[in-house]
Design a protein around this motif. Structure first.
Motif, PDB file in Angstrom:
ATOM      1  N   GLN A  18       0.806  -1.217   0.000  1.00  0.00           N
ATOM      2  CA  GLN A  18       0.000   0.000   0.000  1.00  0.00           C
ATOM      3  C   GLN A  18       0.840   1.269   0.000  1.00  0.00           C
ATOM      4  O   GLN A  18       0.301   2.378  -0.013  1.00  0.00           O
ATOM      5  CB  GLN A  18      -0.926  -0.004   1.219  1.00  0.00           C
ATOM      6  N   LEU A  19       2.173   1.113   0.029  1.00  0.00           N
ATOM      7  CA  LEU A  19       3.059   2.287   0.057  1.00  0.00           C
ATOM      8  C   LEU A  19       3.315   2.758  -1.372  1.00  0.00           C
ATOM      9  O   LEU A  19       4.417   2.664  -1.910  1.00  0.00           O
ATOM     10  CB  LEU A  19       4.380   1.923   0.756  1.00  0.00           C
ATOM     11  N   TYR A  20       2.248   3.300  -1.980  1.00  0.00           N
ATOM     12  CA  TYR A  20       2.290   3.588  -3.418  1.00  0.00           C
ATOM     13  C   TYR A  20       3.281   4.694  -3.788  1.00  0.00           C
ATOM     14  O   TYR A  20       3.668   4.807  -4.946  1.00  0.00           O
ATOM     15  CB  TYR A  20       0.881   3.967  -3.902  1.00  0.00           C
ATOM     16  N   ASN A  21       3.676   5.524  -2.824  1.00  0.00           N
ATOM     17  CA  ASN A  21       4.605   6.614  -3.128  1.00  0.00           C
ATOM     18  C   ASN A  21       6.060   6.253  -2.830  1.00  0.00           C
ATOM     19  O   ASN A  21       6.947   7.087  -2.990  1.00  0.00           O
ATOM     20  CB  ASN A  21       4.230   7.865  -2.320  1.00  0.00           C
ATOM     21  N   LEU A  22       6.306   5.012  -2.396  1.00  0.00           N
ATOM     22  CA  LEU A  22       7.664   4.612  -2.020  1.00  0.00           C
ATOM     23  C   LEU A  22       8.605   4.709  -3.223  1.00  0.00           C
ATOM     24  O   LEU A  22       8.304   4.219  -4.307  1.00  0.00           O
ATOM     25  CB  LEU A  22       7.660   3.184  -1.481  1.00  0.00           C
ATOM     26  N   GLN A  23       9.763   5.366  -2.989  1.00  0.00           N
ATOM     27  CA  GLN A  23      10.772   5.530  -4.042  1.00  0.00           C
ATOM     28  C   GLN A  23      11.995   4.644  -3.811  1.00  0.00           C
ATOM     29  O   GLN A  23      12.607   4.163  -4.768  1.00  0.00           O
ATOM     30  CB  GLN A  23      11.228   6.992  -4.094  1.00  0.00           C
ATOM     31  N   THR A  24      12.351   4.428  -2.530  1.00  0.00           N
ATOM     32  CA  THR A  24      13.558   3.663  -2.193  1.00  0.00           C
ATOM     33  C   THR A  24      13.211   2.596  -1.160  1.00  0.00           C
ATOM     34  O   THR A  24      12.606   2.900  -0.128  1.00  0.00           O
ATOM     35  CB  THR A  24      14.653   4.588  -1.622  1.00  0.00           C
TER      36      THR A  24
END
Length: 635
Positions: A196-202
């Protein structure tokens, strides 16, 4: 601050900064002046963020940039052509140039990978930091669980080395999270809510994770993912992550795991890509689905086959490697465990290649054409057991124009090569000279040449105009190739080392006199060596720069030549040379710099005739030199 106008400098000179007391109290406001000069404002925020690290911490450049990125400080503004990572790299370079970072570590290409902050600089970062407004949490795990919901605006969650065994299910509520690091924790599994961490980049995953979470396929904004080499990644996940810039490696599965084709749409990958398990790729057509030729940001490529495999599993290696053609921007190539007979034709077009390593390519019958590549600086060839001859094709003469327009001057071969390492070519017999008409322009920049376990080599080129370091180990017929390499033309050596070389009775005549900058001479286990130089006396001061001399286990060596021991010598070791009878007295003022002297099992030595003493000696070791009756004076 070098770009400031004269009026701006006058204003700085009138500043009260210079009225501060001497010492560290004065340095701090000067550093603050440099900080105030940082532009744009987001660069100041990036610097202040460094206070999140403890003092003297090894800061990884890429990690730092990813943290800045998570805070939203690297978004495009005036120049929208720059990616966030590129802007972060520019910011890092500015801070480095202004000496806010120190103690840098660099990679194979000379690029900075790690740095530290001086204590005073760290204090400044803390002074200017608005940490209460930062959406970052560097935690040992104590605030996890129900408390995590108090950090709903969190952008960075760094749990590096935290003593935790699991992540709470509530982590999926952190909708703004862009950076998650669980390296060196005890976490074995991830909750499904990770998806659900759709904005995770790293995302940085501990190598002991028992199961790679399939829910990661939902993280379509993921740009950087790190996990251990032995992590079992399910098939089908990577093809969803089309925004990936960093992927540590791909281990190609046989019946399970990702296929090579999952790389096909990952054209944003940067820097290093390692592909393991290539024995599981069926043919060249399947290999080409990786679409490496479109990955223009990959600088380093590692292609790895499992070396110990049934013979029927090596039939397609040639086609597979041919199908893995990379983009022409590639700078570093490593091919490991390849069992094909012929190396790929696309190497002819690798004009940006700087380094190539061929490791364990035991079936290859020839070396690739490399001499025409203009940027190639390092070649390493190891364990090519089928290689018997390095011929004219190695130099790439047919692929280099002999002139540019009106000029008829031949262009150099291997024009940028500085290091050449050949090891484990057990059946290599002949290493040919370059074509006669080009022999004068081959290896113009080569400084280091290493030949190890090339037991049968009987010939080698003779033109190495810039060679500084020569290392030859475990060669059965070493006398002939050494005589060729150490020809009368060679005058540039600073480092010479021989180990286990048979057939070497003596160094070529005149070699010591002509290489006046030779500083390191090491000869060990050369069973046929009878003398260092064919002249026993009559030439003086032949090694004016020699600082290190070691001779070990040379049973038939009878004497050291006059002029070998000079004031520049700092360390000398003679070990198990039972027939050595003569050590010459030092010349031209004595051994004024000798700090270490070690003699062991030199049974026939009766005296050490250093009549002028050893004023700098700090370490003396003498063992089992039964006939030795006199020692030099030691101040």
């Amino acid at each position: 601050m070098r770009s400031k106008t004269s009026d701006e400098w006058r204003s700085i000179l009138k500043s009260k900064t210079w009225d501060s007391p001497e010492g560290e109290k004065r340095i701090f406001p000067i550093l603050k002046l440099s900080f105030d000069d940082l532009k744009p404002p987001s660069l100041k925020q990036c610097f202040a963020y460094c206070s999140m690290f403890v003092k003297d911490f090894d800061i990884e450049k890429d990690d730092l940039i990813q943290l800045w990125m998570a805070q939203g400080w690297l978004h495009p503004f005036s120049d929208k052509s720059l990616e966030m990572e590129e802007r972060g790299n520019e910011y890092f370079k500015i801070l480095l140039a202004k000496s806010f970072f120190q103690d840098v570590t660099k990679d194979y290409g000379g690029n900075v990978t790690k740095c530290k902050m001086h204590d005073l600089v760290h204090d400044l970062a803390e002074h200017v930091s608005k940490s209460r407004n930062l959406c970052s949490l560097f935690s040992n795990g104590e605030v996890l669980g129900s408390n995590l919901l108090n950090f709903k605006s969190l952008r960075v969650l760094n749990l590096y080395k935290a003593d935790i065994m699991e992540l709470p299910i509530s982590i999926g509520k952190l909708k703004h999270l862009r950076y998650l690091n669980v390296l060196k924790t005890r976490i074995k599994t991830f909750p499904k809510s990770i998806g659900q961490l759709y904005n995770l980049q790293t995302l940085k995953i501990h190598y002991q994770l028992e199961e790679f979470p399939r829910e990661i396929a939902n993280l379509i904004n993921l740009r950087h993912i790190y996990f251990g080499r032995y992590m079992k990644v399910p098939g089908g996940i990577l093809r969803q992550l089309t925004n990936l810039r960093s992927l540590p490696f791909l281990k190609v599965g046989n019946k399970t795991g990702p296929g090579i084709e999952e790389l096909g749409c990952l054209n944003q990958l940067h820097d290093t890509l390692s592909i393991y398990g290539l024995e599981n790729v069926g043919d060249g057509g399947e290999a080409s689905k990786a679409n490496l030729v479109e990955k223009k940001h990959i600088r380093k490529l590692i292609l790895d086959w499992k070396p110990s495999r049934p013979s029927h599993n090596v039939e397609n290696d040639d086609d597979v490697l041919e199908g893995l053609r990379p983009h022409s921007s590639l700078e570093f190539l490593e091919i490991q465990g390849f069992m094909g007979v012929k190396l790929p034709s696309w190497l002819l077009l690798a004009h940006n290649l700087k380094e190539i390593e061929l490791l364990g390519c035991n079936k290859c019958e020839g070396v690739p054409v490399l001499g025409h590549l203009p940027n190639l600086s390092c070649v390493k060839i190891m364990r090519m057991e089928n290689l018997t001859r390095i011929g004219s094709e190695f130099y790439g003469d047919d692929h280099v124009n002999c002139g540019n327009g009106s000029s008829k001057e031949p262009r150099p071969l291997f024009p940028a090569l500085k290091t050449l390492h050949i090891e484990g070519a057990q059946n290599l017999i002949e290493w040919m000279e370059a074509p006669r008409e080009r022999a004068s322009v081959v290896f113009p920049c080569l400084e280091e040449l290493t030949l190890i376990k090339c037991h049968k080599l009987t010939s080698a080129p003779s033109h190495f105009p810039s060679l500084k370091k020569l290392v030859i180990e475990w060669m059965d017929s070493g006398g002939m190739p050494i005589a060729s390499i150490l020809s009368n033309q060679l005058t540039t050596l600073t480092y010479l080392s021989f180990l286990g070389v048979k057939g070497l009775t003596c160094l070529p005549g005149g070699m010591l006199e002509k290489n006046k900058n030779l500083a390191h001479l090491d000869i060990s286990q050369c069973s046929d060596l009878t003398c260092i130089s064919p002249q026993s006396q009559g030439f003086e001061y032949c090694c004016a720069s020699l600082s290190y001399l070691r001779i070990r286990i040379c049973h038939y060596l009878r004497y050291l030549p006059d002029g070998l021991l000079t004031p520049s010598l700092k360390e000398m070791e003679l070990y198990y040379c039972p027939n050595l009878q003569y050590i010459p007295d030092a010349t031209h003022g004595g051994l004024t710099s000798l700090e270490t002297l070690s003699l062991t099992l030199c049974c026939d030595i009766t005296s050490i005739p250093f009549s002028q003493g050893l004023p700098a000696l700090g370490k003396l070791h003498i063992d089992q030199c039964w006939e030795l009756s006199s020692l030099p004076l030691v101040d």
